[in-house]
Write a protein that holds these residues in place. Structure first.
Motif, short mmCIF file in Angstrom:
data_model
loop_
_atom_site.label_atom_id
_atom_site.label_comp_id
_atom_site.label_asym_id
_atom_site.label_seq_id
_atom_site.Cartn_x
_atom_site.Cartn_y
_atom_site.Cartn_z
N ALA A 87 6.47 4.13 4.31
CA ALA A 87 7.19 3.80 5.54
C ALA A 87 8.52 3.12 5.25
CB ALA A 87 6.32 2.91 6.43
N THR A 88 8.52 2.22 4.27
CA THR A 88 9.76 1.55 3.88
C THR A 88 10.79 2.55 3.38
OG1 THR A 88 8.62 -0.51 3.30
CG2 THR A 88 10.75 -0.13 2.25
N LEU A 89 10.35 3.46 2.51
CA LEU A 89 11.26 4.46 1.94
C LEU A 89 11.75 5.44 3.00
CD1 LEU A 89 9.18 5.07 -1.29
CD2 LEU A 89 11.44 3.99 -1.21
N ARG A 90 10.88 5.77 3.93
CA ARG A 90 11.25 6.72 4.99
C ARG A 90 12.20 6.06 6.00
NH1 ARG A 90 6.59 7.64 6.35
NH2 ARG A 90 6.38 6.23 8.13
N SER A 104 0.85 -1.19 0.00
CA SER A 104 0.00 0.00 0.00
C SER A 104 0.89 1.24 0.00
CB SER A 104 -0.89 0.01 1.24
OG SER A 104 -0.10 0.23 2.41
N VAL A 105 0.29 2.38 -0.30
CA VAL A 105 1.05 3.64 -0.28
C VAL A 105 1.66 3.86 1.09
CG1 VAL A 105 0.85 6.15 -0.41
CG2 VAL A 105 -0.23 4.73 -2.15
N ASP A 106 0.90 3.59 2.15
CA ASP A 106 1.41 3.79 3.51
C ASP A 106 2.59 2.86 3.79
OD1 ASP A 106 -0.45 5.74 4.04
OD2 ASP A 106 -1.81 4.42 5.14
N GLU A 107 2.48 1.61 3.40
CA GLU A 107 3.56 0.64 3.63
C GLU A 107 4.80 1.01 2.83
OE1 GLU A 107 1.09 -3.49 4.48
OE2 GLU A 107 1.36 -2.80 2.42
N ALA A 159 6.02 7.12 -3.07
CA ALA A 159 5.05 6.03 -2.99
C ALA A 159 3.83 6.30 -3.85
CB ALA A 159 4.64 5.82 -1.53
N LYS A 160 3.34 7.53 -3.84
CA LYS A 160 2.19 7.89 -4.68
C LYS A 160 2.55 7.82 -6.16
CE LYS A 160 -1.35 9.47 -3.78
NZ LYS A 160 -2.69 8.80 -3.70
#
Length: 297
Positions: free
Chosen positions: A142-145, A136-139, A157-158
């Protein structure tokens, strides 16, 4: 940084040593050359292809070296073989090998085309493609951050989500082109490197494995045994620094909060040792290397 690593690591020519990331066998070969006839080495690597290459390189050392296809997060599995508190030195040389970067089909490079794989071990079920196409965009943000330390994590992500709605993202250069179209001059080598770093860490669960490996090292090393870690980005280096100083992570994100505990190690490198100009000139990929060493109390 072979010379620097061995300078800290080698204290007993007859001791048992562990190379947790044997790779092509370069550090292992130099260490075995310095050991006496009773000294021995266990070499681990999650990548079966690395084990094959190292086996050929180290063949001349016979039964003094034992190579195991194993992630360093499973280091404690060696206890029945080496004995608890019986190892003279343990080495971690983290990050990618030149082989991984130069082999496009492994999917680690943002400069070579290949499938979005990024698995060190082919036995892992999750690939970078699944993360890019299914998180998901949130997941994904979070991975990238957390693992790429990217301020633009949600925008990235978007961008990925919008692109994958049109067609699946299957290759490394497809992902790179998507990012370049969105970020233009902002899609620098450093930027792309952080995106790929984040995906690779998530695929291989590298920080979780490193935490487990460091904790296992504290149980396998004998009193006076040496721990040497070469890391290549701030997340790894921070974890190693906090571990040897007796600071353990408090939160699930591993690095967001810390708790001091009784230190098991004496720190020998108050500041990380960096490669000299000559080594960087000979191998530009070494420029980000940071070496830390500590002695088991």
């Amino acid at each position: 940084m072979v010379g620097e690593a061995l300078g800290f690591l080698l204290t007993d020519p007859s001791g048992i040593y562990v190379d947790c990331t044997v790779g092509d066998g370069g550090h292992a070969e130099r260490l075995l050359e310095e050991l006496g006839p009773e000294g021995s080495l266990y070499g681990l690597d999650a990548d079966s292809e690395a084990i094959e290459r190292a086996s050929l390189r180290l063949l001349r050392f016979g039964d003094r070296v034992k190579l195991l296809e194993k992630n360093f997060g499973d280091l404690l599995d060696l206890a029945p073989l080496v004995g608890a508190e019986n190892v003279a030195g343990i080495l971690f040389d983290l990050g990618l090998s030149s082989y991984h970067v130069d082999t496009g089909e492994r999917g680690f490079s943002y400069e070579k085309d290949g499938p979005l794989d990024m698995r060190f071990s082919r036995k892992r079920s999750v690939t970078a493609s699944q993360i890019v196409n299914e998180y998901s965009v949130d997941e994904l943000a979070a991975t990238l951050r957390n693992y790429g330390e990217l301020k633009e994590s949600r925008i990235i992500a978007k961008t990925i989500e919008e692109a994958r709605k049109r067609a699946g993202i299957d290759t490394t250069l497809e992902l790179v082109q998507i990012l370049k179209r969105r970020f233009g001059p902002g899609a620098t080598r450093s930027f792309l490197g952080r995106v790929f770093q984040a995906l690779r860490i998530e695929v291989n669960q590298e920080l979780i494995s490193l935490k487990a490996g460091l904790e296992a090292a504290g149980k396998l090393l004998r009193s006076g045994g040496m721990l040497v870690v070469i890391s290549y980005h701030s997340l790894e280096d921070r974890m190693v620094k906090e571990f040897v100083r007796g600071i353990l992570p408090e939160r699930r994100a591993l690095l967001l909060g810390t708790v001091p505990v009784d230190a098991t190690f004496t720190v020998l490198t108050p500041r990380a040792v960096k490669p000299d100009a000559r080594e960087v000139a000979a191998n530009p990929r070494a420029r980000s290397a940071r070496l830390r060493a500590a002695r088991r109390k």
